[in-house]
Write a protein that holds these residues in place. Sequence first.
Motif, PDB file in Angstrom:
ATOM      1  N   UNK A 150       0.822  -1.200   0.000  1.00 34.50           N
ATOM      2  CA  UNK A 150       0.000   0.000   0.000  1.00 34.50           C
ATOM      3  C   UNK A 150       0.868   1.267   0.000  1.00 34.50           C
ATOM      4  N   UNK A 151       1.978   1.251   0.720  1.00 32.98           N
ATOM      5  CA  UNK A 151       2.888   2.417   0.741  1.00 32.98           C
ATOM      6  C   UNK A 151       3.446   2.676  -0.655  1.00 32.98           C
ATOM      7  N   UNK A 152       3.780   1.586  -1.363  1.00 25.23           N
ATOM      8  CA  UNK A 152       4.348   1.731  -2.724  1.00 25.23           C
ATOM      9  C   UNK A 152       3.294   2.293  -3.677  1.00 25.23           C
ATOM     10  N   UNK A 153       2.095   1.661  -3.643  1.00 22.27           N
ATOM     11  CA  UNK A 153       1.026   2.096  -4.560  1.00 22.27           C
ATOM     12  C   UNK A 153       0.670   3.553  -4.303  1.00 22.27           C
ATOM     13  N   UNK A 154       0.529   3.903  -3.017  1.00 19.11           N
ATOM     14  CA  UNK A 154       0.124   5.284  -2.697  1.00 19.11           C
ATOM     15  C   UNK A 154       1.237   6.273  -3.040  1.00 19.11           C
ATOM     16  N   UNK A 155       2.486   5.906  -2.813  1.00 21.35           N
ATOM     17  CA  UNK A 155       3.605   6.822  -3.133  1.00 21.35           C
ATOM     18  C   UNK A 155       3.615   7.129  -4.625  1.00 21.35           C
ATOM     19  N   UNK A 156       3.413   6.110  -5.450  1.00 21.34           N
ATOM     20  CA  UNK A 156       3.457   6.324  -6.901  1.00 21.34           C
ATOM     21  C   UNK A 156       2.229   7.108  -7.374  1.00 21.34           C
ATOM     22  N   UNK A 157       1.084   6.862  -6.729  1.00 25.55           N
ATOM     23  CA  UNK A 157      -0.126   7.629  -7.067  1.00 25.55           C
ATOM     24  C   UNK A 157       0.066   9.107  -6.667  1.00 25.55           C
ATOM     25  N   UNK A 158       0.630   9.333  -5.486  1.00 31.80           N
ATOM     26  CA  UNK A 158       0.900  10.699  -5.013  1.00 31.80           C
ATOM     27  C   UNK A 158       1.851  11.384  -5.988  1.00 31.80           C
ATOM     28  N   UNK A 159       2.815  10.640  -6.500  1.00 31.72           N
ATOM     29  CA  UNK A 159       3.742  11.218  -7.486  1.00 31.72           C
ATOM     30  C   UNK A 159       2.987  11.695  -8.728  1.00 31.72           C
ATOM     31  N   UNK A 160       2.031  10.898  -9.188  1.00 29.02           N
ATOM     32  CA  UNK A 160       1.254  11.306 -10.376  1.00 29.02           C
ATOM     33  C   UNK A 160       0.466  12.584 -10.089  1.00 29.02           C
ATOM     34  N   UNK A 161      -0.223  12.580  -8.936  1.00 30.66           N
ATOM     35  CA  UNK A 161      -1.081  13.727  -8.596  1.00 30.66           C
ATOM     36  C   UNK A 161      -0.235  15.005  -8.462  1.00 30.66           C
ATOM     37  N   UNK A 162       0.873  14.886  -7.721  1.00 36.69           N
ATOM     38  CA  UNK A 162       1.653  16.095  -7.428  1.00 36.69           C
ATOM     39  C   UNK A 162       2.530  16.530  -8.601  1.00 36.69           C
ATOM     40  N   UNK A 163       3.020  15.579  -9.405  1.00 37.42           N
ATOM     41  CA  UNK A 163       3.804  15.977 -10.587  1.00 37.42           C
ATOM     42  C   UNK A 163       2.934  16.847 -11.472  1.00 37.42           C
ATOM     43  N   UNK A 164       1.660  16.457 -11.587  1.00 43.23           N
ATOM     44  CA  UNK A 164       0.710  17.192 -12.407  1.00 43.23           C
ATOM     45  C   UNK A 164       0.405  18.569 -11.793  1.00 43.23           C
ATOM     46  N   UNK A 165       0.151  18.577 -10.484  1.00 45.78           N
ATOM     47  CA  UNK A 165      -0.153  19.844  -9.788  1.00 45.78           C
ATOM     48  C   UNK A 165       1.014  20.841  -9.954  1.00 45.78           C
ATOM     49  N   UNK A 166       2.249  20.369  -9.748  1.00 41.47           N
ATOM     50  CA  UNK A 166       3.402  21.283  -9.843  1.00 41.47           C
ATOM     51  C   UNK A 166       3.677  21.660 -11.308  1.00 41.47           C
ATOM     52  N   UNK A 167       3.472  20.726 -12.232  1.00 40.48           N
ATOM     53  CA  UNK A 167       3.727  21.024 -13.646  1.00 40.48           C
ATOM     54  C   UNK A 167       2.852  22.195 -14.107  1.00 40.48           C
ATOM     55  N   UNK A 168       1.613  22.219 -13.619  1.00 41.24           N
ATOM     56  CA  UNK A 168       0.696  23.315 -13.992  1.00 41.24           C
ATOM     57  C   UNK A 168       1.201  24.659 -13.473  1.00 41.24           C
TER      58      UNK A 168
END
Length: 237
Positions: A150-168
């Motif tokens: 669960x830590x791995x799945x959530x870390x990678x999901x958080x990366x997707x969400x935040x990479x997108x937020x910061x890219x904007x």
Amino acid sequence: MEKNTELYRGKAKTVFTTDDPEYYIMRFRDDTSALDGKITRQLERKGRTNNHFSFFIMRSLERSGISTHCVKLVSDDECLVKKLKMIPVECVVRNLAAGSICRRLGIKEGLRFKKPVLELFLKNDELHDPMVNESYAQAFGWATSDELESMKTQSLRINEILSDLFAKAGLTLVDFKLEFGVDTRGNLTLGDEFSPDCCRLWDTKTMERFDKDRFRQNLGHVVDGYEEAARRIGCPL
Ligand code: TMP
């Protein structure tokens, strides 16, 4: 909610108990440190900036379905959080090479990985947070196999969400560190903080740093950089 006694004082934050045993108050101090606490300094406005920044990010993650410990801001430098039993293993996600992975593998800073790298580190200042793996974590009882998954799945999901937020906001999320814990109902929950103290954020065009490398490498006014990152993502300070 009333703040009671000091429970734990870390390098940059202090945790207090409250009159409700299910909640703590986390205070972000102006202290900053590098080299496992060997260098420390007080940076004006850092506590409030990181408190607001972290709350803004945690709220964005909640909206995307990630459980976090943040409940509400209680002052400029304090946040009401859910009590968690922390897992002593830190998850680091990297999109581009920087910091320790460059030293370890002799690779050039700025290299973009073909897919995000996920690493685990034991939270232990005396041992300088050594890198560990899932086998260590299970063998020493730091985390179960389900928790690690669960830590791995959530870390990678958080990366997707935040990479997108910061890219904007014109920022590249280079890497970051997360800490998870288990709440009183047994749910894996994101704890600690997400601020420029525990991630690397570069201007996508100029590569200017808006994170703690400003402090580590003396790259300019530290809190001005944190505030600029907050301003760009629309986080009120
Ligand atoms: P590193 O390059 O020093 O391994 O750090 C990778 C990222 O994780 C960087 O954004 C800083 C963050 N980090 C922390 O904030 N605290 C830690 O204890 C570790 C190991 C990393």
